[in-house]
Design a protein around this motif. Structure first.
Motif, PDB file in Angstrom:
ATOM      1  N   LEU A  99      -6.149   3.435 -10.869  1.00 31.54           N
ATOM      2  CA  LEU A  99      -6.037   3.064 -12.500  1.00 31.54           C
ATOM      3  C   LEU A  99      -5.976   1.531 -12.485  1.00 31.54           C
ATOM      4  O   LEU A  99      -6.396   0.626 -13.461  1.00 31.54           O
ATOM      5  N   LYS A 100      -5.169   1.055 -11.676  1.00 30.81           N
ATOM      6  CA  LYS A 100      -4.984  -0.545 -11.631  1.00 30.81           C
ATOM      7  C   LYS A 100      -6.188  -1.328 -11.239  1.00 30.81           C
ATOM      8  O   LYS A 100      -6.480  -2.273 -12.008  1.00 30.81           O
ATOM      9  N   ILE A 101      -7.243  -0.791 -10.558  1.00 36.27           N
ATOM     10  CA  ILE A 101      -8.418  -1.363 -10.368  1.00 36.27           C
ATOM     11  C   ILE A 101      -9.440  -1.134 -11.370  1.00 36.27           C
ATOM     12  O   ILE A 101      -9.984  -1.980 -11.790  1.00 36.27           O
ATOM     13  N   LYS A 102      -9.660   0.153 -11.724  1.00 34.44           N
ATOM     14  CA  LYS A 102     -10.417   0.480 -12.913  1.00 34.44           C
ATOM     15  C   LYS A 102     -10.442  -0.115 -14.286  1.00 34.44           C
ATOM     16  O   LYS A 102     -11.058  -0.407 -15.088  1.00 34.44           O
ATOM     17  N   PHE A 103      -9.013  -0.142 -14.623  1.00 34.04           N
ATOM     18  CA  PHE A 103      -8.550  -0.642 -15.972  1.00 34.04           C
ATOM     19  C   PHE A 103      -7.593  -1.706 -15.652  1.00 34.04           C
ATOM     20  O   PHE A 103      -6.474  -1.434 -15.929  1.00 34.04           O
ATOM     21  N   PRO A 104      -7.833  -2.930 -15.481  1.00 37.23           N
ATOM     22  CA  PRO A 104      -6.998  -4.031 -15.021  1.00 37.23           C
ATOM     23  C   PRO A 104      -6.260  -4.503 -16.450  1.00 37.23           C
ATOM     24  O   PRO A 104      -5.136  -5.177 -16.158  1.00 37.23           O
ATOM     25  N   ASN A 105      -6.796  -4.231 -17.553  1.00 39.11           N
ATOM     26  CA  ASN A 105      -6.097  -4.794 -18.835  1.00 39.11           C
ATOM     27  C   ASN A 105      -5.058  -3.667 -19.453  1.00 39.11           C
ATOM     28  O   ASN A 105      -4.492  -3.658 -20.531  1.00 39.11           O
ATOM     29  N   SER A 106      -4.974  -2.434 -18.731  1.00 38.32           N
ATOM     30  CA  SER A 106      -4.137  -1.557 -19.259  1.00 38.32           C
ATOM     31  C   SER A 106      -2.524  -2.107 -19.104  1.00 38.32           C
ATOM     32  O   SER A 106      -1.965  -2.138 -17.998  1.00 38.32           O
ATOM     33  N   LEU A 107      -2.023  -1.950 -20.340  1.00 41.96           N
ATOM     34  CA  LEU A 107      -0.557  -2.472 -20.659  1.00 41.96           C
ATOM     35  C   LEU A 107       0.351  -1.491 -20.920  1.00 41.96           C
ATOM     36  O   LEU A 107       1.766  -1.776 -20.919  1.00 41.96           O
ATOM     37  N   HIS A 108      -0.229  -0.340 -21.444  1.00 40.91           N
ATOM     38  CA  HIS A 108       0.707   0.643 -22.427  1.00 40.91           C
ATOM     39  C   HIS A 108       0.395   2.010 -21.635  1.00 40.91           C
ATOM     40  O   HIS A 108      -0.606   2.448 -21.544  1.00 40.91           O
ATOM     41  N   LEU A 109       1.519   2.428 -21.009  1.00 37.89           N
ATOM     42  CA  LEU A 109       1.300   3.843 -20.700  1.00 37.89           C
ATOM     43  C   LEU A 109       1.989   4.833 -21.201  1.00 37.89           C
ATOM     44  O   LEU A 109       3.284   4.733 -21.750  1.00 37.89           O
ATOM     45  N   LYS A 110       1.513   6.074 -21.815  1.00 39.09           N
ATOM     46  CA  LYS A 110       2.126   7.083 -22.199  1.00 39.09           C
ATOM     47  C   LYS A 110       2.211   8.341 -21.741  1.00 39.09           C
ATOM     48  O   LYS A 110       1.139   8.957 -20.739  1.00 39.09           O
ATOM     49  N   PHE A 111       3.324   8.949 -21.655  1.00 37.37           N
ATOM     50  CA  PHE A 111       3.270  10.343 -20.735  1.00 37.37           C
ATOM     51  C   PHE A 111       3.867  11.348 -21.451  1.00 37.37           C
ATOM     52  O   PHE A 111       4.874  11.369 -22.207  1.00 37.37           O
ATOM     53  N   LYS A 112       3.230  12.643 -21.801  1.00 40.55           N
ATOM     54  CA  LYS A 112       3.423  13.727 -22.589  1.00 40.55           C
ATOM     55  C   LYS A 112       3.352  14.923 -21.750  1.00 40.55           C
ATOM     56  O   LYS A 112       2.168  15.233 -21.440  1.00 40.55           O
ATOM     57  N   GLU A 113       4.378  16.077 -21.408  1.00 40.93           N
ATOM     58  CA  GLU A 113       4.029  17.167 -20.857  1.00 40.93           C
ATOM     59  C   GLU A 113       3.496  16.728 -19.516  1.00 40.93           C
ATOM     60  O   GLU A 113       2.679  17.278 -18.990  1.00 40.93           O
ATOM     61  N   THR A 114       4.523  16.163 -18.578  1.00 45.69           N
ATOM     62  CA  THR A 114       3.979  15.353 -17.202  1.00 45.69           C
ATOM     63  C   THR A 114       5.096  15.785 -16.285  1.00 45.69           C
ATOM     64  O   THR A 114       4.959  15.341 -15.176  1.00 45.69           O
ATOM     65  N   ASN A 115       6.196  16.420 -16.637  1.00 46.80           N
ATOM     66  CA  ASN A 115       7.234  16.895 -15.778  1.00 46.80           C
ATOM     67  C   ASN A 115       7.892  15.737 -15.235  1.00 46.80           C
ATOM     68  O   ASN A 115       8.017  15.497 -13.844  1.00 46.80           O
ATOM     69  N   LEU A 116       8.112  14.737 -16.032  1.00 48.26           N
ATOM     70  CA  LEU A 116       9.034  13.656 -15.571  1.00 48.26           C
ATOM     71  C   LEU A 116      10.233  14.163 -15.476  1.00 48.26           C
ATOM     72  O   LEU A 116      11.042  14.560 -16.605  1.00 48.26           O
TER      73      LEU A 116
ATOM     74  N   LEU B  71      11.493  -1.931 -12.828  1.00 50.26           N
ATOM     75  CA  LEU B  71      10.150  -2.400 -13.015  1.00 50.26           C
ATOM     76  C   LEU B  71      10.618  -3.784 -13.991  1.00 50.26           C
ATOM     77  O   LEU B  71       9.561  -4.262 -14.903  1.00 50.26           O
ATOM     78  N   SER B  72      11.680  -4.351 -13.514  1.00 52.92           N
ATOM     79  CA  SER B  72      12.091  -5.719 -13.808  1.00 52.92           C
ATOM     80  C   SER B  72      10.935  -6.907 -13.869  1.00 52.92           C
ATOM     81  O   SER B  72      10.721  -7.796 -14.697  1.00 52.92           O
ATOM     82  N   HIS B  73      10.013  -6.791 -12.727  1.00 48.49           N
ATOM     83  CA  HIS B  73       8.999  -7.681 -12.313  1.00 48.49           C
ATOM     84  C   HIS B  73       8.025  -7.530 -13.548  1.00 48.49           C
ATOM     85  O   HIS B  73       7.062  -8.522 -13.520  1.00 48.49           O
ATOM     86  N   PHE B  74       8.019  -6.605 -14.429  1.00 45.55           N
ATOM     87  CA  PHE B  74       6.721  -6.468 -15.503  1.00 45.55           C
ATOM     88  C   PHE B  74       7.291  -7.438 -16.782  1.00 45.55           C
ATOM     89  O   PHE B  74       6.404  -7.596 -17.798  1.00 45.55           O
ATOM     90  N   ASN B  75       8.542  -7.290 -16.920  1.00 49.45           N
ATOM     91  CA  ASN B  75       9.084  -8.087 -18.153  1.00 49.45           C
ATOM     92  C   ASN B  75       8.745  -7.336 -19.429  1.00 49.45           C
ATOM     93  O   ASN B  75       8.197  -7.636 -20.351  1.00 49.45           O
ATOM     94  N   MET B  76       9.067  -5.860 -19.332  1.00 50.56           N
ATOM     95  CA  MET B  76       8.651  -5.002 -20.162  1.00 50.56           C
ATOM     96  C   MET B  76       9.218  -5.190 -21.674  1.00 50.56           C
ATOM     97  O   MET B  76      10.127  -5.830 -21.699  1.00 50.56           O
ATOM     98  N   GLN B  77       8.117  -5.026 -22.474  1.00 51.79           N
ATOM     99  CA  GLN B  77       8.472  -5.638 -24.061  1.00 51.79           C
ATOM    100  C   GLN B  77       9.004  -4.466 -24.822  1.00 51.79           C
ATOM    101  O   GLN B  77       9.672  -4.797 -25.727  1.00 51.79           O
ATOM    102  N   LYS B  78       8.362  -3.235 -24.664  1.00 53.31           N
ATOM    103  CA  LYS B  78       8.905  -2.045 -25.435  1.00 53.31           C
ATOM    104  C   LYS B  78       9.085  -0.791 -24.695  1.00 53.31           C
ATOM    105  O   LYS B  78       8.049  -0.545 -23.697  1.00 53.31           O
ATOM    106  N   ILE B  79      10.098  -0.005 -25.018  1.00 54.17           N
ATOM    107  CA  ILE B  79      10.183   1.411 -24.411  1.00 54.17           C
ATOM    108  C   ILE B  79      10.386   2.390 -25.535  1.00 54.17           C
ATOM    109  O   ILE B  79      11.302   2.330 -26.272  1.00 54.17           O
ATOM    110  N   ASN B  80       9.412   3.426 -25.500  1.00 57.18           N
ATOM    111  CA  ASN B  80       9.258   4.253 -26.680  1.00 57.18           C
ATOM    112  C   ASN B  80       9.382   3.781 -27.851  1.00 57.18           C
ATOM    113  O   ASN B  80      10.014   4.094 -28.963  1.00 57.18           O
TER     114      ASN B  80
END
Length: 611
Positions: A386-403, A444-453
């Motif tokens: 995913l990191k290689i194929k979509f280098p501009n992906s900034l937002h991840l969504k997880f639904k029904e993934t057993n986290l 994930l502090s090294h990402f300087n995340m902007q939003k969660i949920n």
């Protein structure tokens, strides 16, 4: 019984108007008795107050009867007027078309301005050319079969929503449908099958307000000469043809999109069914394992011994679940969709899309990746892709993934960058933990995340995350051996970490402030890097590897023990035999050297034989 006035004309009037009689605006409430006027052909009762048609049955030569603007409620009293050609009953109170059976020669029938709700009882009027039903209460048009001579049909100012049977009128040329409730061309599509229709009006209908109205009418009714009382030009026909083609393409595209949406809906339903079956299977396995563990503990307590075991996931399905899974189409068990800047993946099979040759434009456009009905452990395995194929992906969504646990968030640290993270509560129990957001911010502090949920991350959130989990990372890194610590770091950090080890023993003055800052920053990243996540499959592989090593070590030790045992047994046997052997050796030596000359000869002889 009401009294009827008797009409008598003078001889001069009869000679002057021998075949016609006009009685308009005479304030008549009933039809007068007309005696001696059997030769009349035209009779006019306009603008009176007549409530019933009567006293004219003797006028059998009558061809024109005008009862416009009266108060008639029922058509009656006309059965003997077989020669009648024109019947004008407009602006009365008639509610039903009836009693016209004997008027087979009727040419014009005007019933406008009444209260008629249904077209009926006119199928026998095969010579009728003009039918006026304007300003009535009609809601639909049908039951027109048999009107083979009809050329004009006026239906203005009704409540008509659809039209039928008009294509069965072979001579119809003019149709007036102005000011009704027609909203779609499909409700009047039978008009397209009419080969005789030349003039038509739709003004005052909802359909006339549509942008496609004129082009659609002209494209489907090529024989028209006038539309809404305006002559149609050849340029308008040409433009209508062009626009109609574009509209048809739009319809086809819209139909295609509708099919794709329906297919998407069915596919997602299938994926959801398969997911539910898998979760049901896992739940049953966990329940059975708990029972086994409980039984094992009871057994251990009875025996006074302890048994440790690692639970492993079995891949067997009961027959009911297997048959249910086989009922799903193989091609419909996953879905990959790129919509705008979002890549949506449904079902574990969708992860294979990351192996496709995505175009640079499409891959660069994707900024959001959504995972639904996919085990998080399976997602972890494709994160490097995913990191290689979509280098501009900034937002991840997880639904029904057993986290289900905080450690799983550690796996996201290997991505290039994450600005937003959305964890849907559905199918992800980890969101029930009070501090899960703070752990994400810390790890994930090294990402300087902007939003969660969808909620903005503040500086106070970052400070709280560091306070809650900072000591955890320090403890984790301090307890690991250096060789293990290096093995879990990426190649980009190894040189920096080795640099830390080299400068660890130097005096503070030797290292400048910039290097000290670098050392502090790298140390913080290193601490967090020790918090990693091992997937279930990787754990199982390691477990199998450990079992193989244990088995090898056990066999190797058993061989060593066996060999040592044999050596010990030989040693004990030697210890038992050695005294007797020593005595015999001494005795033989003494006996051999007792005769010195003979012993010397024997030795020389042996040396000679050896040569």
């Amino acid at each position: 019984m009401p009294s009827f006035p008797i009409l008598q004309r003078s001889s001069e009037e009869k000679i002057l108007y021998s075949d016609r009689l006009t009685l308009e605006r005479q304030k008549l409430t009933v039809c007068p008795i007309i005696d001696g006027e059997e030769h009349l052909r035209l009779l006019n009762f306009q603008h009176n107050f007549i409530t019933r048609i009567q006293n004219i049955s003797n006028l059998q030569r009558l061809i024109f009867l005008d009862l416009y603007d009266n108060q008639i409620e029922e058509i009656s009293g006309l059965s003997t007027l077989r020669s009648l050609r024109v019947l004008l009953l407009g602006k009365n109170r008639i509610k039903k078309i009836s009693n016209l059976e004997n008027l087979k020669s009727l040419d014009v029938l005007d019933l406008h301005g009444n209260q008629i709700t249904k077209i009926e009882n006119v199928n026998h009027l095969c010579d009728l050319r003009v039918l006026n039903l304007a300003r009535n209460l009609l809601s639909h048009v049908d039951n027109l079969n048999g009107l083979d001579s009809l050329t004009e049909l006026n239906l203005r100012h009704n409540q008509i929503t659809f039209v039928r049977d008009v294509d069965n009128l072979p001579c119809l040329q003019r149709l007036f449908l102005s000011f009704n409730n027609i909203s779609t061309f499909e409700s009047v599509c039978c008009l397209a099958d009419s080969t005789s229709l030349s003039d038509i009006t739709f003004d005052g209908n909802p359909i006339a307000q549509e942008s496609w109205y004129k082009h659609t009418i002209l494209q489907n009714m090529m024989q028209l000469r006038q539309l809404d009382m305006k002559r149609i030009t050849e340029e308008e026909r040409r433009m209508a043809s062009v626009v109609a083609k574009k509209e048809e393409e739009k319809k086809r595209e819209s139909h295609k999109q509708s099919l794709l949406k329906e297919k998407k809906r069915l596919t997602i339903n299938n994926v959801a069914r398969k997911w539910d079956l898998q979760q049901h299977r896992i739940t049953n396995i966990a329940t059975n394992q708990d029972r086994k563990d409980s039984d094992s503990q009871d057994h251990c307590q009875n025996d006074g011994s302890t048994i440790s075991a690692f639970p492993e996931e079995t891949r067997s399905l009961d027959s009911g679940l297997t048959s249910a899974l086989q009922g799903l189409s193989v091609t419909d068990t996953h879905l990959v969709e790129v919509e705008g800047d979002t890549l949506s993946l449904y079902g574990s099979g969708a992860l294979e899309c990351l192996d496709r040759n995505w175009s640079v434009q499409t891959a660069g456009m994707v900024t959001t990746v959504s995972f639904t009905f996919i085990e998080f452990d399976e997602i972890v395995q494709v994160l490097p892709k995913l990191k290689i194929k979509f280098p501009n992906s900034l937002h991840l969504k997880f639904k029904e993934t057993n986290l289900v646990m905080l450690q799983q968030f550690n796996a996201l640290a290997q991505l290039r960058r994450v600005d937003q993270l959305t964890i849907d509560p559905q199918g992800n129990p980890v969101v029930n933990f009070t501090l899960w957001k703070y752990y994400v911010l810390f790890r994930l502090s090294h990402f300087n995340m902007q939003k969660i949920n969808g909620t903005e991350v503040t500086q106070n959130d970052m400070i709280m995350a560091e306070r809650l989990f900072g000591i955890l990372a320090h403890v984790a890194s301090s307890e690991l051996p250096q060789y293990h610590l290096i093995s879990i770091l990426g190649d980009a950090r190894k040189k920096q970490f080795r640099y830390l080890l080299e400068t660890k023993g130097k005096k503070p003055g030797i290292v400048n402030e910039e290097n000290n800052d670098s050392k502090r920053l790298v140390g913080e990243n290193t601490n967090r890097a020790t918090l990693n996540y091992t997937t279930r499959d990787f754990y199982n592989e390691k477990l199998e590897e450990i079992k193989e090593k244990k088995k090898f070590c056990k066999m190797y030790i058993e061989d060593l023990v066996k060999e040592a045992t044999e050596i010990n047994m030989k040693n004990e046997a030697l210890q038992k035999l050695w005294p007797q052997m020593f005595i015999e050796l001494v005795r033989d030596a003494v006996m051999e050297i007792r005769n010195k000359n003979s012993y010397m000869k024997l030795c020389l002889q042996q040396i000679t034989d050896q040569k």
